[in-house]
Motif scaffolding. Structure first.
Motif, PDB file in Angstrom:
ATOM      1  N   LEU A 169     -12.290 -11.327  -0.474  1.00 51.58           N
ATOM      2  CA  LEU A 169     -11.541 -12.461   0.006  1.00 51.58           C
ATOM      3  C   LEU A 169     -12.002 -12.876   1.381  1.00 51.58           C
ATOM      4  CD1 LEU A 169      -8.829 -14.084  -0.527  1.00 51.58           C
ATOM      5  CD2 LEU A 169      -7.738 -12.179   0.590  1.00 51.58           C
ATOM      6  N   PHE A 170     -11.643 -14.053   1.766  1.00 51.75           N
ATOM      7  CA  PHE A 170     -12.101 -14.625   3.029  1.00 51.75           C
ATOM      8  C   PHE A 170     -10.965 -15.432   3.623  1.00 51.75           C
ATOM      9  CE2 PHE A 170     -15.472 -16.745   5.477  1.00 51.75           C
ATOM     10  CZ  PHE A 170     -14.982 -18.024   5.649  1.00 51.75           C
ATOM     11  N   SER A 212      -8.117  -6.744  -3.200  1.00 51.71           N
ATOM     12  CA  SER A 212      -8.568  -5.422  -3.619  1.00 51.71           C
ATOM     13  C   SER A 212      -9.203  -4.635  -2.486  1.00 51.71           C
ATOM     14  CB  SER A 212      -9.539  -5.529  -4.799  1.00 51.71           C
ATOM     15  OG  SER A 212     -10.420  -6.596  -4.622  1.00 51.71           O
ATOM     16  N   SER A 213      -9.400  -5.262  -1.357  1.00 52.64           N
ATOM     17  CA  SER A 213      -9.976  -4.593  -0.191  1.00 52.64           C
ATOM     18  C   SER A 213      -8.881  -4.084   0.734  1.00 52.64           C
ATOM     19  CB  SER A 213     -10.866  -5.581   0.571  1.00 52.64           C
ATOM     20  OG  SER A 213     -10.949  -5.254   1.937  1.00 52.64           O
ATOM     21  N   GLY A 231      -4.732   3.197  -6.878  1.00 54.44           N
ATOM     22  CA  GLY A 231      -5.225   2.194  -7.810  1.00 54.44           C
ATOM     23  C   GLY A 231      -6.194   2.747  -8.832  1.00 54.44           C
ATOM     24  N   ALA A 232      -6.789   3.888  -8.523  1.00 53.54           N
ATOM     25  CA  ALA A 232      -7.709   4.544  -9.461  1.00 53.54           C
ATOM     26  C   ALA A 232      -6.998   5.576 -10.330  1.00 53.54           C
ATOM     27  CB  ALA A 232      -8.842   5.220  -8.691  1.00 53.54           C
ATOM     28  N   GLY A 233      -5.662   5.624 -10.207  1.00 55.56           N
ATOM     29  CA  GLY A 233      -4.887   6.568 -11.003  1.00 55.56           C
ATOM     30  C   GLY A 233      -4.681   7.910 -10.352  1.00 55.56           C
ATOM     31  N   HIS A 234      -5.021   8.022  -9.080  1.00 59.68           N
ATOM     32  CA  HIS A 234      -4.849   9.289  -8.352  1.00 59.68           C
ATOM     33  C   HIS A 234      -3.675   9.145  -7.389  1.00 59.68           C
ATOM     34  CE1 HIS A 234      -6.010  13.114  -6.549  1.00 59.68           C
ATOM     35  NE2 HIS A 234      -5.853  12.549  -5.362  1.00 59.68           N
ATOM     36  N   ASN A 235      -2.515   9.600  -7.810  1.00 61.60           N
ATOM     37  CA  ASN A 235      -1.312   9.467  -6.983  1.00 61.60           C
ATOM     38  C   ASN A 235      -1.258  10.600  -5.970  1.00 61.60           C
ATOM     39  OD1 ASN A 235       1.135   9.009  -5.809  1.00 61.60           O
ATOM     40  ND2 ASN A 235       2.281   8.851  -7.715  1.00 61.60           N
ATOM     41  N   LEU A 236      -1.827  10.344  -4.810  1.00 62.70           N
ATOM     42  CA  LEU A 236      -1.924  11.379  -3.782  1.00 62.70           C
ATOM     43  C   LEU A 236      -0.589  11.669  -3.112  1.00 62.70           C
ATOM     44  CD1 LEU A 236      -1.878   9.616  -0.912  1.00 62.70           C
ATOM     45  CD2 LEU A 236      -4.202   9.109  -1.645  1.00 62.70           C
ATOM     46  N   THR A 247      -3.077  -6.311  -7.123  1.00 59.82           N
ATOM     47  CA  THR A 247      -4.415  -6.316  -7.715  1.00 59.82           C
ATOM     48  C   THR A 247      -5.003  -4.916  -7.792  1.00 59.82           C
ATOM     49  OG1 THR A 247      -4.893  -8.579  -7.033  1.00 59.82           O
ATOM     50  CG2 THR A 247      -6.777  -7.148  -7.425  1.00 59.82           C
ATOM     51  N   ILE A 248      -4.947  -4.182  -6.701  1.00 65.12           N
ATOM     52  CA  ILE A 248      -5.558  -2.858  -6.706  1.00 65.12           C
ATOM     53  C   ILE A 248      -4.813  -1.919  -7.654  1.00 65.12           C
ATOM     54  CG2 ILE A 248      -4.268  -1.873  -4.747  1.00 65.12           C
ATOM     55  CD1 ILE A 248      -8.009  -1.394  -5.608  1.00 65.12           C
ATOM     56  N   LEU A 249      -3.510  -2.124  -7.816  1.00 59.47           N
ATOM     57  CA  LEU A 249      -2.745  -1.271  -8.708  1.00 59.47           C
ATOM     58  C   LEU A 249      -2.916  -1.659 -10.177  1.00 59.47           C
ATOM     59  CD1 LEU A 249       0.519  -0.762  -6.630  1.00 59.47           C
ATOM     60  CD2 LEU A 249      -1.451   0.770  -6.850  1.00 59.47           C
TER      61      LEU A 249
END
Length: 308
Positions: free
Chosen positions: A33-34, A74-75, A243-248, A277-279
């Protein structure tokens, strides 16, 4: 602790913010994004240019077509800038930049940032890059509530301490887990050996422990009793592995309680909006990415985790 500003300097030109990709060496340049704010006598409300750099599949490729309700952030640095600007009523406008099409290398954008990286900020003739520098600049220019970047010398030092430490620790290790648990197995189709993945997760656990002991301690927030830029920057980074499925946050009650406090201070709806978005990363599939881009992702992802 709402973090909102009740008035803006309406007579002054407002800064132009250009948001974020993973702009630092060693991270993956996702299409992002910008941000840009207009030069105007009246404040520009957070407005309409909210597009993700698209794949050839068209709009919605990241979050799932028709499911995106807010800005496609997503950033991690993008989310920090967006959350800070929105929660403080800082006027800004999004402008689309398609990194997959190389627009960050265009003549127009190179006038804003010759390094061809985002985020970037344009405030009249003043240009600024790097998300932390932009956050500090906006905090000072718009005189945001003191808790974000405290005037108290020692509290401010705590914020600076974390912001100096996080880049090679929380940010780097969280990004490695995101790459290892999502980008390589899902997008590239090349999962890591279990032992290597375990090592990467353990490196993240090590810095999380350091974060709890050194920075959070027994305080509600990093700098004390109120939320600061340090907390905001920390949490957006830690949401990346989620967001990658790793719930830290599981089995880490202190960390989970801190997360809840930061979300409450920013605003739960705003926080959810920035992270939708990331989730929903699971909706991203390789067929929605041009093959040439997938090759770049593969090369840089493997290099990032030392497998190239």
């Amino acid at each position: 602790m709402s973090g909102r500003v009740t008035s803006l300097e309406q007579a002054k030109p407002q800064p132009l913010v250009h948001p974020c990709s993973l702009s630092t060496q060693g991270t993956i340049p996702l299409p992002l994004l910008f941000l840009i704010t207009k030069q105007s006598r009246a404040p520009v409300r957070g407005s309409a240019w909210l597009e993700f750099a698209r794949s050839r599949a068209g709009a919605g490729a990241w979050a799932g077509a028709g499911q995106q309700r807010g800005p496609p952030l997503s950033s991690q640095p993008c989310r920090a800038l967006y959350l800070f600007a929105k929660s403080n009523n800082i006027p800004f406008e999004f402008k689309r930049v398609e990194l997959m099409k190389g627009q960050h290398k265009s003549k127009e954008f190179r006038k804003v940032n010759p390094m061809m990286k985002v985020p970037a900020l344009e405030d009249g003739s003043f240009l600024l890059s790097e998300s932390i520098a932009i956050l500090l600049y906006l905090a000072r220019k718009f005189k945001t509530p003191d808790h974000w970047y405290p005037s108290d010398l020692q509290k401010r030092a705590r914020v600076d301490e974390y912001l100096s430490w996080q880049h090679a620790n929380i940010r780097a290790k969280s990004s490695d887990v995101f790459v290892s648990k999502f980008m390589l197995p899902v997008l590239v189709g090349q999962p890591l050996p279990p032992k290597k993945l375990e090592e990467i997760v353990e490196e993240l656990n090590t810095v999380l422990k350091q974060f709890e002991v050194q920075f959070l301690q027994d305080k509600p927030f990093i700098a004390g009793s109120e939320v600061s830029l340090a907390d905001l920057v920390a949490l957006v980074e830690l949401m990346q592995p989620v967001g990658a499925g790793h719930n830290l946050f599981e089995e880490k009650p202190k960390l989970a309680e801190w997360r809840s406090r930061v979300e409450a201070a920013v605003g739960p709806k705003l926080f959810e909006e920035a992270h939708q978005t990331i989730l929903k990363a699971k909706y991203m599939t390789p067929d929605k990415i041009p093959p040439v881009v997938l090759e770049v992702i593969k090369s840089q992802a493997l290099k990032q985790i030392g497998q190239a």
